[in-house]
Design a protein around this motif. Structure first.
Motif, PDB file in Angstrom:
ATOM      1  N   SER A 203       0.836  -1.202   0.000  1.00  0.00           N
ATOM      2  CA  SER A 203       0.000   0.000   0.000  1.00  0.00           C
ATOM      3  C   SER A 203       0.871   1.253   0.000  1.00  0.00           C
ATOM      4  O   SER A 203       0.584   2.236  -0.696  1.00  0.00           O
ATOM      5  CB  SER A 203      -0.913  -0.003   1.234  1.00  0.00           C
ATOM      6  OG  SER A 203      -1.845  -1.048   1.163  1.00  0.00           O
ATOM      7  N   GLN A 204       1.944   1.203   0.782  1.00  0.00           N
ATOM      8  CA  GLN A 204       2.875   2.331   0.856  1.00  0.00           C
ATOM      9  C   GLN A 204       3.545   2.577  -0.489  1.00  0.00           C
ATOM     10  O   GLN A 204       3.561   3.714  -0.989  1.00  0.00           O
ATOM     11  CB  GLN A 204       3.942   2.039   1.915  1.00  0.00           C
ATOM     12  CG  GLN A 204       5.063   3.078   1.982  1.00  0.00           C
ATOM     13  CD  GLN A 204       6.191   2.657   2.906  1.00  0.00           C
ATOM     14  OE1 GLN A 204       6.063   1.688   3.665  1.00  0.00           O
ATOM     15  NE2 GLN A 204       7.303   3.362   2.841  1.00  0.00           N
ATOM     16  N   TYR A 205       4.064   1.492  -1.093  1.00  0.00           N
ATOM     17  CA  TYR A 205       4.796   1.650  -2.352  1.00  0.00           C
ATOM     18  C   TYR A 205       3.878   1.895  -3.540  1.00  0.00           C
ATOM     19  O   TYR A 205       4.325   2.394  -4.577  1.00  0.00           O
ATOM     20  CB  TYR A 205       5.687   0.432  -2.592  1.00  0.00           C
ATOM     21  CG  TYR A 205       6.817   0.329  -1.595  1.00  0.00           C
ATOM     22  CD1 TYR A 205       7.598   1.443  -1.279  1.00  0.00           C
ATOM     23  CD2 TYR A 205       7.114  -0.876  -0.950  1.00  0.00           C
ATOM     24  CE1 TYR A 205       8.631   1.367  -0.360  1.00  0.00           C
ATOM     25  CE2 TYR A 205       8.149  -0.963  -0.033  1.00  0.00           C
ATOM     26  CZ  TYR A 205       8.903   0.158   0.260  1.00  0.00           C
ATOM     27  OH  TYR A 205       9.930   0.078   1.176  1.00  0.00           O
ATOM     28  N   ALA A 206       2.600   1.547  -3.397  1.00  0.00           N
ATOM     29  CA  ALA A 206       1.643   1.844  -4.466  1.00  0.00           C
ATOM     30  C   ALA A 206       1.373   3.339  -4.560  1.00  0.00           C
ATOM     31  O   ALA A 206       0.923   3.833  -5.600  1.00  0.00           O
ATOM     32  CB  ALA A 206       0.341   1.089  -4.226  1.00  0.00           C
ATOM     33  N   GLU A 207       1.651   4.059  -3.475  1.00  0.00           N
ATOM     34  CA  GLU A 207       1.460   5.506  -3.458  1.00  0.00           C
ATOM     35  C   GLU A 207       2.701   6.271  -3.908  1.00  0.00           C
ATOM     36  O   GLU A 207       2.651   7.484  -4.106  1.00  0.00           O
ATOM     37  CB  GLU A 207       1.068   5.962  -2.043  1.00  0.00           C
ATOM     38  CG  GLU A 207      -0.233   5.366  -1.523  1.00  0.00           C
ATOM     39  CD  GLU A 207      -1.430   5.794  -2.350  1.00  0.00           C
ATOM     40  OE1 GLU A 207      -1.431   6.952  -2.823  1.00  0.00           O
ATOM     41  OE2 GLU A 207      -2.347   4.971  -2.536  1.00  0.00           O
ATOM     42  N   MET A 208       3.807   5.558  -4.063  1.00  0.00           N
ATOM     43  CA  MET A 208       5.072   6.204  -4.431  1.00  0.00           C
ATOM     44  C   MET A 208       5.308   6.040  -5.930  1.00  0.00           C
ATOM     45  O   MET A 208       5.528   4.925  -6.412  1.00  0.00           O
ATOM     46  CB  MET A 208       6.227   5.590  -3.627  1.00  0.00           C
ATOM     47  CG  MET A 208       6.043   5.726  -2.119  1.00  0.00           C
ATOM     48  SD  MET A 208       7.325   4.889  -1.147  1.00  0.00           S
ATOM     49  CE  MET A 208       8.758   5.890  -1.581  1.00  0.00           C
ATOM     50  N   GLN A 209       5.231   7.120  -6.656  1.00  0.00           N
ATOM     51  CA  GLN A 209       5.322   7.076  -8.106  1.00  0.00           C
ATOM     52  C   GLN A 209       6.780   6.952  -8.583  1.00  0.00           C
ATOM     53  O   GLN A 209       7.697   7.523  -7.996  1.00  0.00           O
ATOM     54  CB  GLN A 209       4.700   8.340  -8.706  1.00  0.00           C
ATOM     55  CG  GLN A 209       3.228   8.496  -8.379  1.00  0.00           C
ATOM     56  CD  GLN A 209       2.395   7.333  -8.895  1.00  0.00           C
ATOM     57  OE1 GLN A 209       2.326   7.087 -10.099  1.00  0.00           O
ATOM     58  NE2 GLN A 209       1.761   6.605  -7.986  1.00  0.00           N
ATOM     59  N   LEU A 210       6.967   6.170  -9.640  1.00  0.00           N
ATOM     60  CA  LEU A 210       8.288   6.053 -10.255  1.00  0.00           C
ATOM     61  C   LEU A 210       8.685   7.389 -10.885  1.00  0.00           C
ATOM     62  O   LEU A 210       7.872   8.032 -11.548  1.00  0.00           O
ATOM     63  CB  LEU A 210       8.278   4.990 -11.353  1.00  0.00           C
ATOM     64  CG  LEU A 210       8.336   3.517 -10.954  1.00  0.00           C
ATOM     65  CD1 LEU A 210       8.228   2.659 -12.213  1.00  0.00           C
ATOM     66  CD2 LEU A 210       9.610   3.195 -10.209  1.00  0.00           C
ATOM     67  N   ASN A 211       9.904   7.772 -10.683  1.00  0.00           N
ATOM     68  CA  ASN A 211      10.392   8.999 -11.310  1.00  0.00           C
ATOM     69  C   ASN A 211      10.405   8.884 -12.831  1.00  0.00           C
ATOM     70  O   ASN A 211      10.250   9.871 -13.544  1.00  0.00           O
ATOM     71  CB  ASN A 211      11.796   9.330 -10.798  1.00  0.00           C
ATOM     72  CG  ASN A 211      11.789   9.759  -9.347  1.00  0.00           C
ATOM     73  OD1 ASN A 211      10.898  10.466  -8.902  1.00  0.00           O
ATOM     74  ND2 ASN A 211      12.781   9.315  -8.577  1.00  0.00           N
ATOM     75  N   SER A 212      10.584   7.661 -13.319  1.00  0.00           N
ATOM     76  CA  SER A 212      10.636   7.453 -14.770  1.00  0.00           C
ATOM     77  C   SER A 212       9.254   7.515 -15.413  1.00  0.00           C
ATOM     78  O   SER A 212       9.136   7.722 -16.624  1.00  0.00           O
ATOM     79  CB  SER A 212      11.269   6.096 -15.079  1.00  0.00           C
ATOM     80  OG  SER A 212      10.449   5.039 -14.587  1.00  0.00           O
ATOM     81  N   GLY A 213       8.211   7.289 -14.611  1.00  0.00           N
ATOM     82  CA  GLY A 213       6.853   7.330 -15.147  1.00  0.00           C
ATOM     83  C   GLY A 213       6.425   6.071 -15.876  1.00  0.00           C
ATOM     84  O   GLY A 213       5.348   6.037 -16.486  1.00  0.00           O
ATOM     85  N   PHE A 214       7.220   4.993 -15.807  1.00  0.00           N
ATOM     86  CA  PHE A 214       6.854   3.733 -16.458  1.00  0.00           C
ATOM     87  C   PHE A 214       5.638   3.114 -15.766  1.00  0.00           C
ATOM     88  O   PHE A 214       5.546   3.125 -14.534  1.00  0.00           O
ATOM     89  CB  PHE A 214       8.015   2.743 -16.400  1.00  0.00           C
ATOM     90  CG  PHE A 214       8.981   2.839 -17.545  1.00  0.00           C
ATOM     91  CD1 PHE A 214       9.076   1.819 -18.478  1.00  0.00           C
ATOM     92  CD2 PHE A 214       9.815   3.941 -17.684  1.00  0.00           C
ATOM     93  CE1 PHE A 214       9.970   1.897 -19.527  1.00  0.00           C
ATOM     94  CE2 PHE A 214      10.712   4.040 -18.734  1.00  0.00           C
ATOM     95  CZ  PHE A 214      10.792   3.006 -19.667  1.00  0.00           C
ATOM     96  N   SER A 215       4.743   2.553 -16.555  1.00  0.00           N
ATOM     97  CA  SER A 215       3.639   1.782 -15.985  1.00  0.00           C
ATOM     98  C   SER A 215       4.101   0.331 -15.816  1.00  0.00           C
ATOM     99  O   SER A 215       5.130  -0.080 -16.371  1.00  0.00           O
ATOM    100  CB  SER A 215       2.421   1.816 -16.916  1.00  0.00           C
ATOM    101  OG  SER A 215       2.695   1.109 -18.123  1.00  0.00           O
TER     102      SER A 215
END
Length: 231
Positions: A27-39
């Motif tokens: 849940s924590q890491y699902a809220e942290m967006q990748l800087n690269s923006g990859f899906s």
């Protein structure tokens, strides 16, 4: 029942803790967006291409936490949150499932063994509960151990299956982390790599406690079969 509670209570407590920690971390890491923006979908497709795999399809499934690789159909099935997500958690899960595809492409022995066991284990799991119940009743009232012995044999197969699953899952995460570490295009910073590694570690721990639970059940029913309980 004393032996059962002595064996199972610590495993249940550990399992509850690991499941809580796993869900909390994701849940924590699902809220942290990748800087690269990859899906998650893009991570999976890139990892497959980088490893020369072009016959595996990346698909979306509606069921949360149902992410898996299907070796017979050669599909990577990602939940919608992972498929469309651009988070640390999405990257971790997508790369991990690609790790299984790479295992198959490289004929990883543990994956092949696990895949071959799936049909037998599936049938065994569906029947095992009733076989064990009937077996315990028979051994209690007629002292006939045959049905319980069959149940113990089935439980042994399931326990072996859960043990074989461990190297398969740990190796898939290892492959995922190695690829992500070497792809700065996906993970920009060392911090992101640490976060992905942490997410995958707690996911792996759920398989560890599952194996412990299976082993605990096996020990308990073996003790009944050989008359070592005081129920």
């Amino acid at each position: 029942m004393g032996l059962y509670f002595f064996l199972i209570i610590p495993v249940l407590i550990l399992s509850m803790f690991v499941q809580w920690r796993f869900r909390s971390k994701f849940s924590q890491y699902a809220e942290m967006q990748l800087n690269s923006g990859f899906s998650g979908k893009e991570v999976a497709e890139k990892m497959l291409r980088d490893n020369g795999i072009y016959d595996v399809k990346v698909m979306s499934t509606d069921v949360q936490l149902s992410d898996h690789y299907n070796p017979s159909e050669k599909t990577i099935n990602l939940s919608t949150d992972v498929y469309y997500g651009r988070s640390i958690a999405a990257a971790a899960v997508a790369a991990h499932e690609c790790g299984h595809a790479i295992q198959q492409a490289k004929s990883y022995g543990w994956l092949e063994l696990r895949t071959n066991m799936v049909p037998v284990v599936s049938i065994t799991s569906n029947l095992l509960q009733w076989v064990l119940i009937i077996g315990v009743l028979l051994i209690a009232f007629t002292f006939n151990p045959i049905v319980l012995a069959i149940g113990v044999f089935g439980l042994t197969l399931i326990t072996i299956f859960t043990m074989i699953t461990l190297p398969v899952e740990f190796d898939a995460s290892k492959r995922a982390l190695m690829w992500l570490k070497n792809n700065k295009e996906v993970l920009y910073s060392p911090e992101e790599h640490v976060q992905v590694r942490d997410a995958l570690w707690w996911a792996a721990m759920t398989y560890v406690v599952a194996a412990l639970g299976a082993m605990t059940n096996l020990i308990y029913y073996i003790s009944i079969l050989f008359g070592r309980t005081k129920d």
